[in-house]
Design a protein around this motif. Sequence first.
Motif, mmCIF file in Angstrom:
data_model
loop_
_atom_site.group_PDB
_atom_site.id
_atom_site.type_symbol
_atom_site.label_atom_id
_atom_site.label_comp_id
_atom_site.label_asym_id
_atom_site.label_seq_id
_atom_site.Cartn_x
_atom_site.Cartn_y
_atom_site.Cartn_z
ATOM 1 N N PHE A 166 -11.788 2.500 -5.696
ATOM 2 C CA PHE A 166 -10.594 2.406 -6.535
ATOM 3 C C PHE A 166 -10.956 2.564 -8.000
ATOM 4 O O PHE A 166 -12.018 2.128 -8.439
ATOM 5 N N ASP A 176 0.988 5.687 -1.702
ATOM 6 C CA ASP A 176 0.370 6.741 -2.514
ATOM 7 C C ASP A 176 1.258 6.990 -3.728
ATOM 8 O O ASP A 176 2.261 7.700 -3.649
ATOM 9 N N ALA A 209 -4.241 9.631 -0.993
ATOM 10 C CA ALA A 209 -4.961 8.382 -0.750
ATOM 11 C C ALA A 209 -4.042 7.201 -1.023
ATOM 12 O O ALA A 209 -3.200 7.243 -1.923
ATOM 13 N N LEU A 210 -4.216 6.134 -0.245
ATOM 14 C CA LEU A 210 -3.423 4.933 -0.458
ATOM 15 C C LEU A 210 -3.909 4.172 -1.690
ATOM 16 O O LEU A 210 -5.108 4.044 -1.920
ATOM 17 N N ASP A 211 -2.964 3.676 -2.456
ATOM 18 C CA ASP A 211 -3.232 2.852 -3.617
ATOM 19 C C ASP A 211 -2.773 1.427 -3.321
ATOM 20 O O ASP A 211 -1.865 1.205 -2.514
ATOM 21 N N VAL A 212 -3.387 0.446 -3.976
ATOM 22 C CA VAL A 212 -3.018 -0.954 -3.824
ATOM 23 C C VAL A 212 -2.061 -1.338 -4.939
ATOM 24 O O VAL A 212 -2.352 -1.115 -6.126
ATOM 25 N N VAL A 253 -7.301 2.950 4.030
ATOM 26 C CA VAL A 253 -7.616 3.271 2.640
ATOM 27 C C VAL A 253 -8.913 4.055 2.494
ATOM 28 O O VAL A 253 -9.153 4.655 1.438
ATOM 29 N N ASN A 254 -9.763 4.061 3.524
ATOM 30 C CA ASN A 254 -11.038 4.770 3.374
ATOM 31 C C ASN A 254 -11.122 6.053 4.193
ATOM 32 O O ASN A 254 -12.176 6.674 4.279
ATOM 33 N N LEU A 296 0.858 -1.184 0.000
ATOM 34 C CA LEU A 296 0.000 0.000 0.000
ATOM 35 C C LEU A 296 0.893 1.233 0.000
ATOM 36 O O LEU A 296 1.830 1.329 0.799
ATOM 37 N N GLY A 322 -6.380 4.463 -5.466
ATOM 38 C CA GLY A 322 -7.413 4.722 -4.478
ATOM 39 C C GLY A 322 -7.914 6.147 -4.539
ATOM 40 O O GLY A 322 -7.169 7.071 -4.882
ATOM 41 N N SER A 340 -12.589 -3.283 4.660
ATOM 42 C CA SER A 340 -12.496 -1.883 5.065
ATOM 43 C C SER A 340 -13.280 -1.663 6.345
ATOM 44 O O SER A 340 -14.362 -2.205 6.532
#
Length: 430
Positions: free
Chosen positions: A140, A112, A118-121, A404-405, A110, A134, A427
């Motif tokens: 997403f 950005d 925001a965190l990205d996967v 992430v949310n 995880l 994200g 989440s």
Amino acid sequence: MRLGWFKRSGLLAASLLASGLGCPRDPSTEGDETETGTSGESGVDTTGTGQDLPESDSDSESDSDSDSDSDSDSTTGVNTGCDDGVVDPKELCFVRTNLVLGQSTGALALADVDANGALDVIAGQLDRAIVLPGNGDGGFASEVVLASAGGVLGIAAGDLDGDLDADVIASVAANDSLVVFLSQGDGSFAAGQTHAVGSGPRGVQVDDFGGSMALDVAVVNEAGGDLSVVLGDGTGALAAQTSYPAGSVPLAIASGRFDNDPQTDLVIVDVASDTAVVLLQDAGGFPSPVAHAVGSEPYDVEVGDVDDDGKLDLVIANQGSNDLSVLFGDGLGGFGGELVLPVGDTPRSVALGDFNGDDIVDIAVANRGDDRVGISIGLGDGTFANQVNYGVIAGPVALAAGDVNGDGVDDLVIASAGLGGGITLLSSNP
């Protein structure tokens, strides 16, 4: 305050398909998952040690509907009153969403990557890495595909070029290399840059190992039985590797400052010798590995302060003995006082986070043999409540934890291997 745990796979798809309230599940009273219609087992062994290589997928565009979980378990001692719309301290509530279906996935991080806060996967799959951008509220955008020329067994992310967005680093065992994808800041990436490392690279960690404030990369080489450290110059370029002994069959790696000097140290797990090997940095190198006995067939390791004493501890997933080993750090580089936590069948990955909003470190574990993720709530003194289980896509093998949310409580991303694999998001449910 937010807690400072460390993730072995990096620094801290499709649009969402369906979601539902995900309260704890009891495997003894529950049937098999039916989201993908397959077992999710990988079955491909690259070295004879049981390691997973993501398999090919008969349907590369097979995102489909997901089932939701709403069963609760009142025997765990954890408050499962998840229907009031609020996550109170010590309340463990999740919404489960399948982000990717039908794509065997074996590595996660995880970060950005597009500097939007925001965190990205980031995930490793067969012959590629992917990024799910994200939007900050648990949603997403469509996946961005990064080609890699071989199965990605390790993934990490960090800002290698100093432009304030995270870059992606993948380990590719097929050609004994790291592939670096520099983020362009807008969700796109430059072509991959290949860097030679040792034989059969697997777990990857990004940190400052050279003391220059620029981020560097360390990778354990499963087939070679050693560690490669590749120093960065702060512009995205990496120097040639320096190799160090690291056990017999090292699989996973994590970093932190384990003693009272400012240099970054490392820990790896060696599945062949049932040990966690600590490498304290000395004069810019890692000359003296120290092995600590843990459970049978250790597969993953995380670093964090689980007993709130200001000293970093180690949490190891032991797939052979179906338990976790918690080794408590003394702040001087030593570890001891092993706490053994029974978990589910074949634990393959571990993640640390605050999953119930009480500012205490909790432990999540991917129990591949049960097709479940278990969460053990931390009590703040180095002990943990009984594991609470959640159903995910069959064959969970990798985890990443982070918010992430945007609700201030950590969420959990799970990768599942095999023909019916994919990526699940648990989440926190505000």
